[in-house]
Design a protein around this motif. Structure first.
Motif, short mmCIF file in Angstrom:
data_model
loop_
_atom_site.label_atom_id
_atom_site.label_comp_id
_atom_site.label_asym_id
_atom_site.label_seq_id
_atom_site.Cartn_x
_atom_site.Cartn_y
_atom_site.Cartn_z
N SER A 190 -12.37 4.44 -3.23
CA SER A 190 -11.94 3.45 -4.45
C SER A 190 -12.46 2.07 -4.34
O SER A 190 -13.17 1.90 -3.46
CB SER A 190 -10.29 3.23 -4.37
OG SER A 190 -9.87 2.80 -3.03
N ARG A 246 -13.08 -0.56 -1.32
CA ARG A 246 -11.90 -0.81 -0.56
C ARG A 246 -11.81 0.16 0.69
O ARG A 246 -11.05 0.05 1.42
CB ARG A 246 -10.63 -0.28 -1.67
CG ARG A 246 -10.65 -1.15 -2.81
CD ARG A 246 -9.33 -0.71 -3.68
NE ARG A 246 -8.09 -1.31 -2.79
CZ ARG A 246 -7.04 -0.36 -2.51
NH1 ARG A 246 -7.25 0.83 -2.71
NH2 ARG A 246 -6.03 -1.16 -1.95
N HIS A 285 -10.01 4.30 -8.81
CA HIS A 285 -9.87 5.25 -7.97
C HIS A 285 -10.96 6.44 -8.28
O HIS A 285 -11.46 6.75 -9.54
CB HIS A 285 -8.51 5.69 -8.10
CG HIS A 285 -7.68 4.62 -7.49
ND1 HIS A 285 -7.21 4.45 -5.83
CD2 HIS A 285 -6.61 3.84 -8.00
CE1 HIS A 285 -6.44 3.49 -5.92
NE2 HIS A 285 -6.31 3.18 -7.00
N THR A 341 -8.83 -9.97 -7.26
CA THR A 341 -8.86 -8.69 -7.64
C THR A 341 -8.11 -8.38 -8.92
O THR A 341 -6.68 -8.68 -8.76
CB THR A 341 -8.24 -7.86 -6.57
OG1 THR A 341 -9.15 -8.11 -5.41
CG2 THR A 341 -8.33 -6.30 -6.82
N THR A 387 -7.68 -2.06 -9.67
CA THR A 387 -8.39 -1.20 -8.38
C THR A 387 -8.51 0.37 -9.11
O THR A 387 -7.89 0.91 -10.03
CB THR A 387 -7.34 -0.91 -7.42
OG1 THR A 387 -7.08 -2.06 -6.71
CG2 THR A 387 -7.82 0.17 -6.36
N ASP A 415 -12.21 -2.25 -5.70
CA ASP A 415 -11.66 -3.58 -6.43
C ASP A 415 -12.62 -4.04 -7.44
O ASP A 415 -13.96 -4.18 -7.05
CB ASP A 415 -11.20 -4.47 -5.22
CG ASP A 415 -10.01 -4.01 -4.51
OD1 ASP A 415 -9.18 -3.21 -5.03
OD2 ASP A 415 -9.95 -4.44 -3.17
#
Length: 943
Positions: free
Chosen positions: A325, A363, A340, A335, A338, A327
């Motif tokens: 993942s 991350r 993924h 931030t 996020t 940011d």
């Protein structure tokens, strides 16, 4: 000076860097090559100076590129070997070079040009490190291929050729069934730095390149002690199982790190298949995905906190997260998001040619990405637009065609230059009739017509999927208009051409789709009117004789169908109360199973909260609302808001939609139908008998021969599979309520898969004796082997998945007593149904089979669902026909599997009647909690 690549024929050259201070990097001798940078059109990065009189062989750039493209892998090996031989590889002497060749694994300084020979992690994971240790111990203990060898005049300790490593690994387990599979397993070790090419220039290849373990790079000399050898042998099967699972992904990553020009046709096909299942690419056409397959690259970053790019940087690449993942950080805001696995980022900067709008920070450790660079991204979009033709009406697109390029792999060989990408339903039908069907009367009828039209996917795709975007009643309306075109101001040949095309379309429609056409009253009325009209037209125009013959065949099929339905009129089915499968309601011999039809009646129970019930007899296609109202009336439930619910054996409740149909056939193995007021939904509980085994036919599995069981299971499963129509996959995928059509035959076949799977678990968990449990476990492994031999892959996968169920896999005492031969066989079976890389192992295995085959139906439904959910049905008001093509591909698999009748040599008859009865009604517990509890009582957890 002309650009070219050169071979030294005599004398010597010096290679110097072009800097103010001249440094000699190396001296090239006879046989050395230089100048390969012409492949990438790069400027020269060194100066080459002759030391003496020299003779050279020169290949011009254009010729060299042509030779390289035709013999890519051979040329690559040749150049690499020449580099090594003449001291120009990793082990060459010179400034900054390591003379011993014992450098630690190194990572590429720039991820822009990833190197498949380098590891993608800073250090191996614990699992891979342990596996590498064990394999090295075993190799050293057996004194086989790890030997000291001289390479370019220097001694390299304990290295082995890739070919010998592959052969050694294949000899360890029958579950490793091919050399490419073994090579992928070694690549899984190489990409984490456990092994490496001696000069760090090659990924793992099944060739004579030398590889060694990292311990031997650091000069380890001691032989392994006997304790280590024993430990390595104990861990062998588990380690191989892990590598078998990791090998395909490692191989994929390796080819994704190759340069585009180094990828073979097989490499591109593997990448393309992977791209089909990436959510971020689902909006792109398949032709674009094929183009992307040649340029997309893999990029790995081992450390969390690494900045991929900064806000304000030039947009150079589009990224897709494969693992990990990131940011999204914006100046002044911190931030803001996020992202993924499966998400993508960076595309807008490429499309808008703008600087990066945010900073991307990793991350977590070991993040993996797929990357498409700006130049390739823009080129692909330009090429696609150049090959696209848009037909407009009233200023709006009505049909989008794409040119079939030479590198586009078509499912069928087709002589058409354009394929349909999207369009309105009416325009696509018109295009199909006018370009895919012959209006001149020269096509010929019967088999010749079928052969000619079967070569074109567009017609077949349209027939298999039209119910999604052009329901049957609209289709026949459009066909009727086209057939009865206005005669005024039209010449005779044009009118006849229109009529021929409609008749040819109808003939193909009926022969492809079969009984769903005859079940539709509007379609039947159209066919009868068309046959009557064609008869009159044949007389009026003194033509259309071939079309009349095709239409006669259609009407003969219709009459046969109607006679068959009349013979089975009033057919009744029953859903037994104790969890047995659906069967015909008759006392006669139910040997020849018939198709479940919408108008057939079914007898079943509906319960209420206090477990009282009523028995109903209703048509299969009754809606949930109808069942709910009839049951409420019989059970005297007087409530306004009622729900029809399935209560499963684990207590889970599933509420049916009011417009849903085919309810009794869609139940899980031990599920029951309940009717309940909405506010009492949480009070519904399962019946006592739902937690027990379904009522099967009495019999001990050990009484029957294993091959005999597999034979009659295959016959039984084949009959269930034969009853499933391709359309049922569409109904199941899009929702039965959208079509008002049943999926009863598909439901019964899917239930059979779950029934076999839980039957395996139930039988093993009900055996209290360890010796009997081992015997039954062995019998199920043999049963899976026979099912695979008979090409009953649905039962094969169900048995293997049953044996992999936690309630069985945890029985370590039972597995320990199993002969090693059967453990190895089961490991092989598990690798075949391994879900990694979209079940690639299964798909490769099935791709080699010839029909008849009973396929793994849950996987086909998964493919249908993935295609449906990953692709929009409509794009800008047009039907996304690429999606229809992908759906039709899966549906054609069913047709292929049934393209030949099942003929098996029967085993010696012993107890035919008993076996057939036993396999048709199995004893099953489908509550996982109860099965696990039974397993724990057999073999309690070790403290």
């Amino acid at each position: 000076m002309k650009c070219g690549n050169r071979w030294c024929k005599a004398r010597k050259y010096k290679v110097k860097q072009c800097e103010e201070t001249t440094v000699t990097l190396c001296t090239l001798g006879v046989g050395a090559t230089f100048g390969e940078s012409i492949l990438q059109d790069l400027p020269r990065d060194t100066t080459v100076v002759t030391q003496t009189n020299c003779e050279l062989l020169r290949v011009e750039q254009q010729d060299f590129k042509l030779i390289w493209e035709k013999n890519r892998e051979l040329m690559n090996d040749l150049v690499s070997n020449c580099k090594l031989k003449n001291g120009f590889g990793s082990g060459m002497s010179g400034k900054g070079m390591n003379h011993s060749g014992s450098s630690t694994p190194r990572r590429s300084l720039s991820p822009d040009q990833p190197n498949p020979a380098e590891p993608i992690t800073d250090q191996p994971s614990q699992a891979i490190g342990r596996i590498g240790w064990a394999l090295r111990i075993l190799l050293l203990s057996q004194n086989t291929c790890l030997k000291d060898r001289k390479v370019s005049g220097r001694l390299v300790r304990r290295c082995a050729p890739g070919t010998e490593l592959v052969e050694w690994l294949m000899n360890l387990s029958p579950g490793i069934h091919s050399r490419p599979q073994a090579a992928g397993m070694w690549q899984a070790l190489l990409e984490e730095g456990v092994i490496s090419h001696v000069s760090k220039e090659q990924p793992f290849k099944d060739k004579c390149f030398l590889y060694r373990f990292w311990q031997d790079e650091e000069g380890a000399t001691a032989l392994p002690p006997s304790e280590d050898i024993a430990t390595a042998e104990d861990q062998l099967m588990e380690n191989l199982g892990t590598l078998v699972n990791r090998g395909p992904d490692a191989y994929l990553r390796m080819i994704l790190r190759k340069q585009g020009h180094e990828r073979t046709a097989d490499d591109l096909e593997i990448i393309y298949e992977e791209l089909l299942h990436i959510r971020a690419l689902s909006h792109l056409s398949n032709s674009v995905k094929r183009e992307i397959a040649s340029v997309i690259v893999f990029e790995a970053h081992p450390k969390a906190g690494t900045v991929l790019f900064h806000q304000g940087d030039e947009g150079r690449s589009w990224y897709i997260i494969v693992r990990g993942s990131v940011d999204v950080v914006i100046h002044g805001k911190g931030t803001v998001n996020t992202l993924h696995e499966g998400d993508d980022f960076g595309k807008l900067a490429l499309i808008n040619d703008a600087p990066r709008a945010a900073t991307i920070v990793l991350r977590e450790n070991n993040c993996h990405f797929l990357r498409v660079d700006k130049e390739n991204f823009n080129r692909i979009l330009r090429d696609v637009e150049a090959n696209t033709v848009r037909l407009k009406e009233h200023g709006k697109d009505v049909l989008i065609l794409e040119k079939i390029t030479s590198n586009t792999k078509q499912v069928f060989s087709s002589h058409f230059k354009y394929t349909v990408m999207a369009g309105t339903p009416q325009k696509m039908l018109e295009h199909l009739l006018e370009t895919r069907l012959d209006g001149r009367g020269t096509m010929g009828g019967g088999d010749n017509f079928i052969i000619a039209t079967a070569q074109d996917p567009f017609l077949d795709d349209f027939l298999l999927t039209h119910i999604v975007f052009l329901p049957t009643h609209q289709l026949v309306e459009e066909l009727d208009k086209y057939y009865n075109i206005d005669y005024s101001n039209q010449d005779k040949e044009f009118i006849l051409a229109c009529k021929r095309r409609v008749i040819q379309f109808v003939y193909r429609w009926v022969t492809t789709i079969r009984h769903p056409v005859f079940e539709d009253d509007i379609a039947v009325e159209f066919l009868e009117d068309l046959a009557h009209g064609l008869e009159n037209d044949s007389t009026q125009f003194n033509s259309l004789q071939e079309e009349a013959s095709l239409m006669h065949h259609v009407m003969s099929q219709l009459r046969r169908y109607q006679e068959d339905r009349k013979a089975h009129e009033g057919q009744k089915w029953k859903l037994p109360p104790l969890g047995q499968p659906i069967s015909l309601f008759s006392t006669g011999d139910d040997t020849n199973r018939t198709i479940i039809m919408p108008q057939d009646d079914i007898i079943f129970r509906v319960y209420c909260a206090d477990h009282t019930y009523c028995t109903l007899r209703l048509p299969i296609d009754s809606t949930a609302e109808t069942i709910k109202l009839v049951a409420a009336d019989k059970l005297k439930i007087r409530e306004d808001e009622l729900l029809l619910v399935e209560v499963k054996s684990n207590g889970e409740r599933m509420v049916f939609r009011d417009d849903d149909i085919s309810i009794p056939t869609a139940l899980t193995i031990n599920g029951r139908i309940f009717v309940s007021p909405k506010e009492h939904l949480d009070a519904l509980t399962c019946l006592n008998e739902q937690e027990e085994a379904t009522q099967g036919i009495e019999g001990d599995i050990e009484m029957f021969g294993t091959k005999e069981l597999a034979y009659y299971m295959t016959l039984f499963d084949w009959e269930l599979f034969w009853c499933v129509h391709e359309y049922e996959l569409l109904y199941h995928t899009f929702g039965r309520h959208h079509f008002g059509q049943i999926t009863a035959n598909l439901d019964v076949f899917l239930r059979r898969f779950n029934e076999i799977q839980f039957w395996v678990v139930t039988e093993i968990c009900m055996m209290s004796s360890l010796s009997k449990r081992v015997a039954v476990l062995r019998k199920f492994i043999k049963l899976a082997a026979y099912c695979r031999e008979f090409q009953n892959l649905n039962a094969f996968c169900a048995i293997v998945m049953g044996l992999s169920n936690v309630a069985v896999s945890r029985l370590s005492n039972t597995w320990d007593k199993l002969p090693s031969k059967f453990r190895k066989l089961f490991t092989e079976f598990e690798s075949m149904i391994d879900p990694s890389r979209n079940h690639r192992a299964y798909r490769v295995s099935v791709g080699k089979l010839q029909p008849p085959v009973v396929p793994f139906m849950p996987l086909l439904l998964k493919d249908m669902t993935f295609t449906h959910e990953g692709n929009k049905t409509s794009l800008d008001g047009l039907v996304n026909f690429e999606k229809m093509h992908m759906l039709a591909q899966t549906m054609r698999t069913i047709r292929f599997c049934r393209s030949r009748h099942l003929v098996l040599d029967p085993p010696s008859p012993k107890s035919e009647g008993e076996v057939k009865s036993y396999i048709s009604c199995l004893r099953v517990i489908d509550n996982q909690r109860i099965l696990t509890s039974m397993s724990q009582k057999l073999e309690p957890r070790r403290s």
